[in-house]
Design a protein around this motif. Structure first.
Motif, PDB file in Angstrom:
ATOM      1  N   PHE A 192     101.819 -84.625 -42.439  1.00  0.00           N
ATOM      2  CA  PHE A 192     101.535 -83.395 -43.267  1.00  0.00           C
ATOM      3  C   PHE A 192     101.478 -82.264 -42.641  1.00  0.00           C
ATOM      4  O   PHE A 192     101.706 -81.303 -43.083  1.00  0.00           O
ATOM      5  CB  PHE A 192      99.960 -83.529 -43.724  1.00  0.00           C
ATOM      6  N   LEU A 193     101.617 -81.943 -41.192  1.00  0.00           N
ATOM      7  CA  LEU A 193     101.987 -80.752 -40.460  1.00  0.00           C
ATOM      8  C   LEU A 193     103.497 -80.668 -41.084  1.00  0.00           C
ATOM      9  O   LEU A 193     104.215 -79.487 -41.446  1.00  0.00           O
ATOM     10  CB  LEU A 193     101.912 -80.934 -39.042  1.00  0.00           C
ATOM     11  N   THR A 194     104.436 -81.791 -40.885  1.00  0.00           N
ATOM     12  CA  THR A 194     105.964 -81.526 -41.181  1.00  0.00           C
ATOM     13  C   THR A 194     105.752 -81.207 -42.713  1.00  0.00           C
ATOM     14  O   THR A 194     106.869 -80.180 -42.934  1.00  0.00           O
ATOM     15  CB  THR A 194     106.638 -82.725 -41.002  1.00  0.00           C
ATOM     16  N   GLN A 195     105.125 -81.728 -43.351  1.00  0.00           N
ATOM     17  CA  GLN A 195     105.339 -81.356 -44.843  1.00  0.00           C
ATOM     18  C   GLN A 195     104.891 -79.873 -45.200  1.00  0.00           C
ATOM     19  O   GLN A 195     105.595 -79.134 -45.835  1.00  0.00           O
ATOM     20  CB  GLN A 195     104.277 -82.128 -45.581  1.00  0.00           C
ATOM     21  N   ALA A 196     104.104 -79.331 -44.486  1.00  0.00           N
ATOM     22  CA  ALA A 196     103.374 -77.865 -44.555  1.00  0.00           C
ATOM     23  C   ALA A 196     104.440 -77.143 -44.116  1.00  0.00           C
ATOM     24  O   ALA A 196     104.869 -75.970 -44.732  1.00  0.00           O
ATOM     25  CB  ALA A 196     102.067 -77.716 -43.717  1.00  0.00           C
TER      26      ALA A 196
END
Ligand SMILES: NC(=O)c1ccc[n+]([C@@H]2O[C@H](COP(=O)([O-])OP(=O)(O)OC[C@H]3O[C@@H](n4cnc5c(N)ncnc54)[C@H](O)[C@@H]3O)[C@@H](O)[C@H]2O)c1
Length: 241
Positions: free
Chosen positions: A110-114
């Motif tokens: 989810f950090l990568t997604q953001a």
């Protein structure tokens, strides 16, 4: 000035990575769950304390970087944990599974997604994930860790595929046995295995071995490479007879 996010920045591999990026004139916004850095870093460095598995912490981390620089060019996903207790896969608990997966896999995802949604606006960027030889090697006393790292490899594949059209490269490093806080507790075991010939290159890996590989993947010199995993492991992955 290019801007990089590095998670797990207070640990062995994260620190060495941040140090190398800073030496190369990159601004680094580092994140770690520890209250402070173990040593100072020279250069354009900002520290953010937060738990990667926590949604709000991830959002605040990205916001800190965006408020200060207005862009993110590089993301290096380093933060990761081993299970608190090594337990046989037949005894592994759901609590331990959740602890490891929530940080190593869900937090990274989810950090990568953001960050991907920010990089996409600029049509450029580089993401490097730190997975592990454990992503394909069975250790039955820390199955949750192996599963979490196999998941990171698929995160690399998925985002590489999805983000190529925006000029964003997504690759990963699979470290072998690296001398850091994570391997301190099992030093004697690995010393014996390395002495016994486990690795073609007969030595421990250093955090700088990983940092150098990360830099190669994110410094723009490999613009036609994405979805790639590089084994930085002293040759551990070679099948031998
Ligand atoms: N050391 C090795 O042999 C080895 C081998 C393969 C892969 N890796 C991977 O390399 C990465 C870095 O590990 P390392 O060897 O430098 O170990 P390390 O323990 O020195 O560093 C890991 C860092 O991640 C931080 N961290 C832990 N939980 C966090 C959280 N919830 N939020 C934010 N930060 C958190 C820790 O505080 C620590 O500073 C990890 O993903 C690890 O799985 C290490």
């Amino acid at each position: 000035m290019k801007v990089a996010l590095v998670t797990g920045v207070a640990g062995g591999i994260g620190f060495a990575t941040a140090e190398l990026l800073l030496e190369n004139g990159i601004a680094v916004v580092g994140m770690d769950v520890l209250p402070q850095m173990p040593k100072e870093l020279e250069g354009e460095f900002t520290y953010f304390q937060g738990d990667l598995s926590n949604k709000e912490a991830r959002e605040n981390y990205v916001k800190t970087a965006m408020d200060k620089y207005g862009k993110i060019d590089i993301l290096v996903n380093v933060a990761g944990v081993a299970p608190k207790v090594r337990a046989d896969i037949l005894e592994m608990t759901e609590e331990s599974y959740d602890f490891v997966m929530n940080i190593n896999t869900k937090g990274t995802l989810f950090l990568t997604q953001a960050v991907a949604n920010i990089m996409k606006e600029n049509n450029s960027g580089s993401i490097v994930n730190i997975s592990s030889m454990s992503g394909y090697t069975s250790s039955t006393s820390r199955g949750e860790y192996c599963i979490s790292k196999a998941g990171v490899t698929m995160i690399t594949t998925l985002f590489a595929d999805r983000l190529a059209e925006y000029g964003i490269m997504v690759n990963e490093i699979r470290p072998g046995i690296i001398a850091t806080g994570m391997t301190d507790k099992v030093k004697a075991k690995y010393d014996a295995l390395i002495d016994g010939g486990l690795l073609p290159i007969k030595r421990w890996g250093e955090p700088s071995d990983i940092a150098n590989a990360v830099w190669t993947l994110c410094n723009g010199s490999l613009p036609y490479v994405t979805g790639q995993s590089i084994d930085v492991d002293g040759g551990f992955h070679i099948r031998r007879l």
